[in-house]
Design a protein around this motif. Structure first.
Motif, PDB file in Angstrom:
ATOM      1  N   VAL A 277       0.862  -1.180   0.000  1.00 27.79           N
ATOM      2  CA  VAL A 277       0.000   0.000   0.000  1.00 27.79           C
ATOM      3  C   VAL A 277       0.897   1.228   0.000  1.00 27.79           C
ATOM      4  N   GLN A 278       0.847   1.969  -1.093  1.00 30.72           N
ATOM      5  CA  GLN A 278       1.804   3.071  -1.257  1.00 30.72           C
ATOM      6  C   GLN A 278       1.505   4.236  -0.332  1.00 30.72           C
ATOM      7  N   ASN A 279       0.219   4.503  -0.109  1.00 30.11           N
ATOM      8  CA  ASN A 279      -0.161   5.660   0.694  1.00 30.11           C
ATOM      9  C   ASN A 279      -1.166   5.219   1.743  1.00 30.11           C
ATOM     10  N   PHE A 280      -0.684   5.095   2.973  1.00 33.20           N
ATOM     11  CA  PHE A 280      -1.542   4.594   4.040  1.00 33.20           C
ATOM     12  C   PHE A 280      -2.692   5.562   4.316  1.00 33.20           C
ATOM     13  N   ASP A 281      -2.432   6.849   4.191  1.00 33.02           N
ATOM     14  CA  ASP A 281      -3.470   7.846   4.435  1.00 33.02           C
ATOM     15  C   ASP A 281      -4.591   7.719   3.408  1.00 33.02           C
ATOM     16  N   GLU A 282      -4.231   7.431   2.151  1.00 34.35           N
ATOM     17  CA  GLU A 282      -5.242   7.251   1.105  1.00 34.35           C
ATOM     18  C   GLU A 282      -6.093   6.011   1.378  1.00 34.35           C
ATOM     19  N   LEU A 283      -5.447   4.972   1.932  1.00 35.13           N
ATOM     20  CA  LEU A 283      -6.182   3.766   2.299  1.00 35.13           C
ATOM     21  C   LEU A 283      -7.254   4.087   3.340  1.00 35.13           C
ATOM     22  N   ILE A 284      -6.888   4.862   4.347  1.00 30.62           N
ATOM     23  CA  ILE A 284      -7.842   5.250   5.385  1.00 30.62           C
ATOM     24  C   ILE A 284      -8.984   6.063   4.787  1.00 30.62           C
ATOM     25  N   ARG A 285      -8.658   6.983   3.884  1.00 30.59           N
ATOM     26  CA  ARG A 285      -9.700   7.810   3.260  1.00 30.59           C
ATOM     27  C   ARG A 285     -10.669   6.965   2.439  1.00 30.59           C
ATOM     28  N   SER A 286     -10.151   5.951   1.763  1.00 27.81           N
ATOM     29  CA  SER A 286     -11.007   5.082   0.944  1.00 27.81           C
ATOM     30  C   SER A 286     -12.010   4.331   1.810  1.00 27.81           C
ATOM     31  N   PHE A 287     -11.581   3.932   2.994  1.00 30.16           N
ATOM     32  CA  PHE A 287     -12.475   3.177   3.867  1.00 30.16           C
ATOM     33  C   PHE A 287     -13.474   4.071   4.595  1.00 30.16           C
ATOM     34  N   SER A 288     -13.202   5.345   4.649  1.00 31.82           N
ATOM     35  CA  SER A 288     -14.128   6.250   5.318  1.00 31.82           C
ATOM     36  C   SER A 288     -14.827   7.175   4.329  1.00 31.82           C
TER      37      SER A 288
ATOM     38  N   GLU B 192       3.049  -9.147 -11.009  1.00 30.11           N
ATOM     39  CA  GLU B 192       2.844  -7.895 -10.274  1.00 30.11           C
ATOM     40  C   GLU B 192       1.667  -7.165 -10.906  1.00 30.11           C
ATOM     41  N   LEU B 193       0.741  -6.668 -10.063  1.00 30.38           N
ATOM     42  CA  LEU B 193      -0.438  -5.965 -10.544  1.00 30.38           C
ATOM     43  C   LEU B 193      -0.576  -4.641  -9.801  1.00 30.38           C
ATOM     44  N   ASP B 194      -0.792  -3.565 -10.563  1.00 32.65           N
ATOM     45  CA  ASP B 194      -1.034  -2.248  -9.976  1.00 32.65           C
ATOM     46  C   ASP B 194      -2.538  -2.049  -9.825  1.00 32.65           C
ATOM     47  N   LEU B 195      -2.974  -1.680  -8.624  1.00 29.40           N
ATOM     48  CA  LEU B 195      -4.394  -1.522  -8.328  1.00 29.40           C
ATOM     49  C   LEU B 195      -4.801  -0.059  -8.416  1.00 29.40           C
ATOM     50  N   SER B 196      -5.850   0.204  -9.217  1.00 28.23           N
ATOM     51  CA  SER B 196      -6.488   1.523  -9.262  1.00 28.23           C
ATOM     52  C   SER B 196      -7.934   1.341  -8.841  1.00 28.23           C
ATOM     53  N   LEU B 197      -8.380   2.183  -7.932  1.00 27.54           N
ATOM     54  CA  LEU B 197      -9.715   2.034  -7.368  1.00 27.54           C
ATOM     55  C   LEU B 197     -10.513   3.293  -7.648  1.00 27.54           C
ATOM     56  N   LYS B 198     -11.643   3.116  -8.354  1.00 29.63           N
ATOM     57  CA  LYS B 198     -12.555   4.232  -8.593  1.00 29.63           C
ATOM     58  C   LYS B 198     -13.832   4.009  -7.786  1.00 29.63           C
ATOM     59  N   ARG B 199     -14.782   4.901  -7.954  1.00 27.75           N
ATOM     60  CA  ARG B 199     -15.986   4.854  -7.121  1.00 27.75           C
ATOM     61  C   ARG B 199     -16.714   3.525  -7.265  1.00 27.75           C
ATOM     62  N   ASP B 200     -16.868   3.023  -8.481  1.00 26.91           N
ATOM     63  CA  ASP B 200     -17.592   1.776  -8.694  1.00 26.91           C
ATOM     64  C   ASP B 200     -16.851   0.833  -9.643  1.00 26.91           C
ATOM     65  N   GLU B 201     -15.535   1.038  -9.762  1.00 24.35           N
ATOM     66  CA  GLU B 201     -14.728   0.212 -10.657  1.00 24.35           C
ATOM     67  C   GLU B 201     -13.391  -0.106 -10.009  1.00 24.35           C
ATOM     68  N   LEU B 202     -12.831  -1.226 -10.409  1.00 27.72           N
ATOM     69  CA  LEU B 202     -11.505  -1.632  -9.935  1.00 27.72           C
ATOM     70  C   LEU B 202     -10.693  -2.090 -11.139  1.00 27.72           C
ATOM     71  N   PHE B 203      -9.478  -1.570 -11.263  1.00 27.43           N
ATOM     72  CA  PHE B 203      -8.590  -1.932 -12.362  1.00 27.43           C
ATOM     73  C   PHE B 203      -7.297  -2.514 -11.788  1.00 27.43           C
TER      74      PHE B 203
ATOM     75  N   ASN C 137     -17.656   0.311   0.708  1.00 25.86           N
ATOM     76  CA  ASN C 137     -18.795   0.487   1.614  1.00 25.86           C
ATOM     77  C   ASN C 137     -19.708  -0.732   1.614  1.00 25.86           C
ATOM     78  N   GLU C 138     -19.924  -1.303   0.439  1.00 27.96           N
ATOM     79  CA  GLU C 138     -20.809  -2.468   0.350  1.00 27.96           C
ATOM     80  C   GLU C 138     -20.182  -3.670   1.044  1.00 27.96           C
ATOM     81  N   LEU C 139     -18.877  -3.864   0.851  1.00 26.19           N
ATOM     82  CA  LEU C 139     -18.194  -4.976   1.506  1.00 26.19           C
ATOM     83  C   LEU C 139     -18.136  -4.781   3.022  1.00 26.19           C
ATOM     84  N   LYS C 140     -18.017  -3.526   3.459  1.00 24.74           N
ATOM     85  CA  LYS C 140     -18.058  -3.251   4.900  1.00 24.74           C
ATOM     86  C   LYS C 140     -19.412  -3.632   5.486  1.00 24.74           C
TER      87      LYS C 140
END
Length: 917
Positions: A50-61, A252-263, A68-71
Motif C-alpha cells: 500500500v503506497q499511501n496509508f493515508d489514502e487507504l484510510i480515506r477510501s475506507f471512510s 505484479e499488478l497495480d491496483l487503481s480504485l474508482k468509485r464503482d470500478e476496480l482496475f 462500503n458495500e463490503l463493509k
C-alpha cells in the motif's frame, strides 16, 4: 599538574562526545538498504504494498461504494474498524500521523500451521528515532511503561494488546514487522538475515515495472498461490488446481480504485528456460476475440484463447505435457482416437482451426450447475471442417459397428433454418487439446454455426444455444456487456469474463462448505458486482495482464425467459398472439417496434418477417379471414392508411387504403352475424365516422356520422336485448347509433370524458361504464338515464378498467393513477389500494387464469418492470419481471401446461416468460 588537568578535560570531552554519539547521533542515524521486502517470507503467496496509508484510510471512510458495500456485509468490517481506530490516533497524535503519512505498508499473506493463513505487516523505518517513537507510542496505547520482550535471532520480539487485539512485533535490520502470530514475526526476522525477495532476478524485474502512484501493488507467487486458493475450494476442485504452480513464476499488478470500478494491470514473469504454461504464448501474438458473436446473451462466463500459430502451440503443448506428466494419458487418448477413426486428430485440428478457441458456461441453475457448458473453436471453413468431422464419425461408426442413425439428428427452428447435431464419442477433447485450463467441459455433441465448431455437454444445451444465435440473442449484442467491454483491451491472448449474477450458483461446483455458506449469505452483495474480466497479452518480453471489475449498486435480476428475441428498437405496440393457419396448434406473435417495423415471430422466437410501415399503428392488429377460406390476414391503420397484410407480410391487393382525413382513432372491426362480412369503423380528424367493407369500399346504407369533437378511442359494437349499438364518445358526449349511423338513443349525462375506454355491464340493468376527468364513474343506461358514482379524487391522466375481480357478478372499478393502484367494488367498498415503486405507465389489463382467478397486469416503464396483481392487491408469485411495454398473456402452443407472457424490454428485446397457473 597542568598536564594532568588538560588530559582529564580531554577525557571528559571524549567521554561526553561518545555519550552524545551513542545517545543522540546513533538514535537518529538513517537506516540504509532496509527495504521491507527483505523481511517478507520467500514463500509468501501474496504480498500487497500500500503506497499511501493515508489514502487507504480515506477510501475506507469515504464514498467508494465497493468498499462500503463490503463493509456492510462484514467482509471488511474488522479491517475498517482497525483503520478507523488508527485514523483517530492520527488525529490525536502528531507523531503517529507523521509516520503513517510518510510510509508505505507491506501486507504479506502467509501459511501458518497446516490449514491457517495469516497476515504479516511490514514497514521500512527511516532511522532509530522512528523505531523509538513507535515503541513509545505502543507504550502509551497499552498504558505499559515496559513491554514484554524476548530475544530471537538477534532481535527482540514484543507481545502486546492494542484495541482488544493481541499481536507480536519486532524491529529487524531497520524494518518494523508485526502480526497476530508470533511465528510469522520470527520468520520475518530470519528472512531479513538471509537471501530474500530482492535477491531474486524475477522479482527485481517485476518490481521495476510496478507503478508507485498506484493505490496498491500486488505481488503473486504462482508457486504457492494455488495452496492459498485451495483453502476455499472443495476436494474435487483442489485436485485440479495443482497446475497453477506451473503457470508462471510471479505476477505484479497495480491496483487503481474508482468509485464503482476496480482496475488491475501489470506483468507476469516466466523464465524462458522454465516449463511454465505461460511460455506457450510467448511465440503467439495477441488477437481480437470474436467468440462473443457465437455466445448467447445469457452466458455466465467464458474463457477464450487467441492463438496466432496453432501448429506451434499444439507442438509446444505436447512438449509441455511431457515435462509435467500428462503426456502419456494424453497420447493414449489421441492414439485411441486414431485407432477407432483412422484419423490423426491433432493434424485434423491443425488443418481446420483458425486460432480462436474457448469454453463457455451459459445458464447456471441452482440444482444442476454443471450443465450448459460449451467448447468452441473457430474454423477456417465450415464446409471443410464439417466434411472432415463427418468422415471421422463415419469411420468410428464403421469401426464400432454401431447404428449410424443415432449419431446425427436435425434440429429445426423454422421452415428456413435448421442445424445438424452430431453425437461425439470423445467428451474430454477440450482438455486433451488445450490442457486443464479447458477441463470440466464435456464434448458429447457438436454442430456448426457460421465458421465455428461448437461442442456441448448435451443436445438440449446445443438446442438452446443455436436457438439464441438464430434470434441474435448474443453476448456481442448485449448492451450491458458492450458497455462493460469498453474498459477491456481490444487484443489479447487470453480473455476471461464472468457475470457474477448469472454465475452465482457456481459456488456449489467449486467452493467448500464453509465458503459456500458465506457466499450464499452475501448473495445480495455478490450480485451487485456486475462482472469481472481478465486478459493477458504477450509483449515479447513479459506477459501483460489487465483485470477489470465493475460494480453496480442496483441489483439486476436475470430474467428467466423461455427465449428472448433481439429487435431493431424497443417494442411500441402491445404484442398479440395470433393464429397460424398453417399450424393451428402453435400461435405466433405480432407487434410493432418504435422504428415502425412490424414483426411476426414464431413460437420459437424466430422472426418470420418484418415490414417497414410509414408510421405508428393506431389500432389493435385485427386478424380477419378476408377470403373466407380459413386463412388469416392482419388489418390495422396508421395515421393516413388502412392496411391489410397476408401471413407472409405481403400487402393484400387493393390495400393500403388512403383515408379521407387523418385518423383520430384505431380501426374497429365488427362481424355482426359471424359470417365474415366484416365492417371496419374508423374516426378521422374531420370528426366523421367512416364505415368500410372488407374490400375497402364505403358501406352502403351507412350514414357518415359527424361528431361534435374528434373521437380518440376505438368505436365499439354492443348488443343489448337483441339490439345493436354503435357506441363511442368525444370529449363531452357519448353516442349510441344503430347500424345505419342514426342516433338510437341519447343519454342525459353530460360530463367531460377521461381518456379511457367504455365498458359494457350486462348484469342487472345493462349500462355502459366510463369515467370523467376527475375519476367519477358514470353508468349510462340504455334508456337514456344515468347514475354517477363518486369513487375518489383522481388526476385527469388516470387509467380506468372495469372487471369483476371479487367474483360477485358485478363489475369492479380498477384505477391506476401515478404510482397507486386501487380497486373499488360497485358498492363503493375498497378492495385494495396498492402503492407501486414507480408510476404505472400503461392501462391495467385484466387477465383470467380461470373463472375465479383474475389478475391485473401493470407496466412501470420507469422501473422496467411488469407486475401481475392478485384480486386482493398482493403481487403474484414470481413478479415483478423485466419489461417496459404493454404485454399479453396466453398459451402459444396447444398442450403447454403454462401460460406465456410476451413483453418488450428496454434492451430492444421481446421476452417470452413462462407463467405458472
Amino acid at each position: 599538574m597542568r598536564k594532568i588537568v588538560i588530559i582529564f578535560v580531554f577525557l571528559i570531552i571524549m567521554a561526553g562526545g561518545a555519550a552524545w554519539y551513542f545517545l543522540v547521533m546513533k538514535n537518529t542515524s538513517a537506516f540504509t538498504n532496509n527495504s521491507a521486502f527483505k523481511a517478507v517470507p520467500i514463500h509468501s503467496p501474496l504480498v500487497i504494498e500500500v503506497q499511501n496509508f493515508d489514502e487507504l484510510i480515506r477510501s475506507f471512510s469515504g464514498k467508494n461504494i465497493i468498499i462500503n458495500e463490503l463493509k456492510s456485509t462484514g467482509v471488511l468490517t474488522q479491517l475498517a474498524n482497525e483503520l478507523q481506530y488508527i485514523n483517530k490516533l492520527n488525529k490525536s497524535n502528531p507523531e503517529i500521523n507523521k509516520l503513517s503519512n510518510e510510509k508505505s505498508l507491506l501486507v504479506s499473506l502467509n501459511f501458518e500451521g497446516k490449514n491457517e493463513v495469516d497476515f504479516l505487516f511490514l514497514v521500512s523505518l527511516k532511522d532509530k528515532k522512528e523505531q523509538n517513537t513507535i515503541l513509545e507510542i505502543i507504550r502509551q496505547l497499552t498504558n505499559q511503561s515496559t513491554l514484554s520482550k524476548r530475544n530471537y535471532d538477534g532481535a527482540g520480539i514484543y507481545r502486546v494488546f492494542i484495541n482488544n487485539t493481541a499481536f507480536s512485533f519486532a524491529f529487524t535490520n531497520g524494518i518494523f514487522v508485526a502480526s497476530k502470530e508470533a511465528i510469522l514475526v520470527e520468520e520475518a526476522i530470519r528472512q531479513s538475515n538471509v537471501e530474500n525477495l530482492l535477491d531474486h532476478p524475477d522479482f527485481q524485474k517485476l518490481y521495476k515495472t510496478s507503478n508507485s502512484n498506484a493505490f496498491a501493488n500486488i505481488f503473486i507467487n504462482h508457486k504457492y498461490i494455488g495452496q492459498l486458493l485451495a483453502k476455499s475450494l472443495n476436494g474435487e476442485t483442489r485436485k485440479k488446481i495443482g497446475y497453477l504452480s506451473r503457470y508462471a513464476e510471479r505476477t505484479e499488478l497495480d491496483l487503481s480504485l474508482k468509485r464503482d470500478e476496480l482496475f488491475l494491470s501489470g506483468f507476469t514473469f516466466s523464465d524462458d528456460s522454465s516449463e511454465n504454461y505461460i511460455n506457450l504464448f510467448k511465440s503467439q501474438a495477441p488477437g481480437r476475440t470474436n467468440i462473443e458473436s457465437v455466445l448467447p446473451a445469457n452466458t455466465s462466463l467464458f474463457l477464450a484463447l487467441n492463438i496466432e500459430k496453432p501448429t506451434r502451440f499444439l507442438e509446444d503443448y505436447q512438449e509441455y505435457s511431457k515435462i509435467h506428466g500428462s503426456f502419456y494419458p494424453r497420447e493414449t487418448y489421441l492414439m485411441n482416437i486414431s485407432k477407432e477413426t483412422k484419423t490423426d486428430f491433432l493434424k485434423l485440428i491443425d488443418e481446420i482451426t483458425a486460432g480462436e478457441t474457448g469454453i463457455a458456461f451459459t445458464s447456471i441453475v441452482q440444482n444442476a450447475p454443471a450443465n450448459n457448458r460449451f467448447f468452441l473453436m473457430k474454423v477456417k471453413s465450415q464446409s471443410i471442417a464439417r466434411e472432415k468431422f463427418e468422415l471421422l464419425l463415419n469411420k468410428y461408426i464403421e469401426h464400432k459397428k454401431v447404428e449410424a442413425g443415432s449419431w446425427q439428428s436435425v434440429y429445426r427452428i423454422d421452415d428456413k433454418r435448421s442445424f445438424t447435431f452430431y453425437q461425439f464419442p470423445y467428451p474430454e477433447i477440450s482438455e486433451i487439446l488445450f490442457g486443464k485450463i479447458f477441463s470440466g467441459v464435456k464434448s458429447n455433441f457438436f454442430t456448426f454455426y457460421e465458421n465455428y465448431l461448437i461442442f456441448a455437454d448435451s443436445q438440449t444445451a446445443l438446442q438452446e444455444l443455436t436457438h439464441n444465435l438464430v434470434l441474435n440473442e448474443t453476448l456481442a449484442r448485449d448492451i450491458n456487456y458492450l458497455k462493460f467491454k469498453e474498459n477491456t483491451s481490444t487484443r489479447s491472448n487470453l480473455y476471461f469474463y464472468m457475470n457474477f449474477s448469472k454465475a452465482f450458483h457456481l459456488n456449489r461446483q467449486f467452493l467448500n462448505d464453509t465458503r459456500m455458506e458465506e457466499w450464499n449469505d452475501h448473495e445480495e452483495v455478490i450480485r451487485k458486482f456486475q462482472a469481472v474480466s481478465w486478459q493477458f497479452s504477450n509483449t515479447n518480453e513479459l506477459i501483460l495482464n489487465n483485470i477489470y471489475l465493475k460494480f453496480d449498486p442496483v441489483i439486476k435480476e436475470e430474467p428467466q425467459t423461455v427465449w428472448q428475441t433481439k429487435l431493431g428498437s424497443n417494442v411500441l405496440t402491445k404484442p398479440q398472439l395470433v393464429i397460424n393457419h398453417n399450424d393451428p396448434a402453435n400461435r405466433e406473435i405480432i407487434f410493432q417496434d418504435q422504428a415502425n417495423q412490424l414483426y411476426l415471430i414464431n413460437k420459437e422466437g424466430a422472426t418470420l418477417w418484418k415490414v417497414q410501415l410509414p408510421g405508428p399503428i393506431m389500432s389493435e392488429i385485427h386478424q380477419i379471414d378476408y377470403y373466407k377460406n380459413g386463412k388469416y390476414q392482419y388489418l390495422f391503420n396508421t395515421k393516413n392508411h388502412l392496411h391489410l397484410l397476408d401471413r407472409n407480410g405481403e400487402t393484400v391487393a387493393g390495400y393500403p387504403i388512403a383515408l379521407r382525413s387523418p385518423a383520430s382513432n384505431g380501426v374497429a372491426v365488427f362481424d355482426y352475424n359471424s359470417n365474415k362480412n366484416y365492417r371496419f369503423f374508423i374516426a378521422c380528424e374531420n370528426k366523421k365516422i367512416y364505415a368500410y367493407t372488407r374490400e375497402g369500399k364505403f358501406v352502403k346504407g351507412w350514414n357518415i356520422f359527424t361528431s361534435d369533437n374528434p373521437v380518440d378511442k376505438p368505436i365499439q359494437h354492443m348488443r343489448v336485448q337483441n339490439k345493436d349499438y354503435i357506441v363511442f364518445f368525444d370529449r363531452y358526449k357519448t353516442y349510441f347509433l344503430d347500424r345505419q349511423g342514426k342516433t338510437r338513443l341519447s343519454t342525459k349525462a353530460s360530463f367531460e370524458h377521461s381518456d379511457n375506454d367504455l365498458f359494457l355491464e350486462l348484469s342487472g340493468n345493462p349500462a355502459v361504464l366510463c369515467t370523467d376527468k376527475t375519476g367519477n364513474v358514470y353508468k349510462l343506461f340504455f334508456d337514456g338515464s344515468f347514475e354517477k358514482l363518486e369513487t375518489g379524487n383522481y388526476s385527469a391522466s388516470h387509467y380506468f378498467v372495469a372487471a369483476d375481480l371479487n367474483r360477485n357478478g358485478l363489475k369492479d372499478f380498477i384505477f391506476a393513477d401515478g404510482n397507486h393502484l386501487t380497486a373499488i367494488s360497485e358498492t363503493g367498498k375498497k378492495l385494495f389500494n396498492k402503492k407501486m415503486n414507480k408510476p404505472v405507465s400503461e392501462k391495467p389489463e385484466i387477465y383470467s387464469f380461470s373463472a375465479n382467478n383474475k389478475k391485473a397486469g401493470i407496466v412501470s416503464a420507469d422501473e422496467n418492470r411488469v407486475y401481475l396483481i392478485n384480486s386482493d392487491g398482493s403481487v403474484y408469485d414470481g413478479f415483478p419481471l423485466q419489461g417496459s411495454s404493454k404485454f399479453c398473456i396466453g398459451i402459444i402452443s396447444t398442450g403447454n401446461k403454462f401460460f406465456n407472457l410476451f413483453v418488450g424490454n428496454e434492451d430492444h428485446s421481446l421476452y417470452n416468460y413462462m407463467i405458472e397457473y
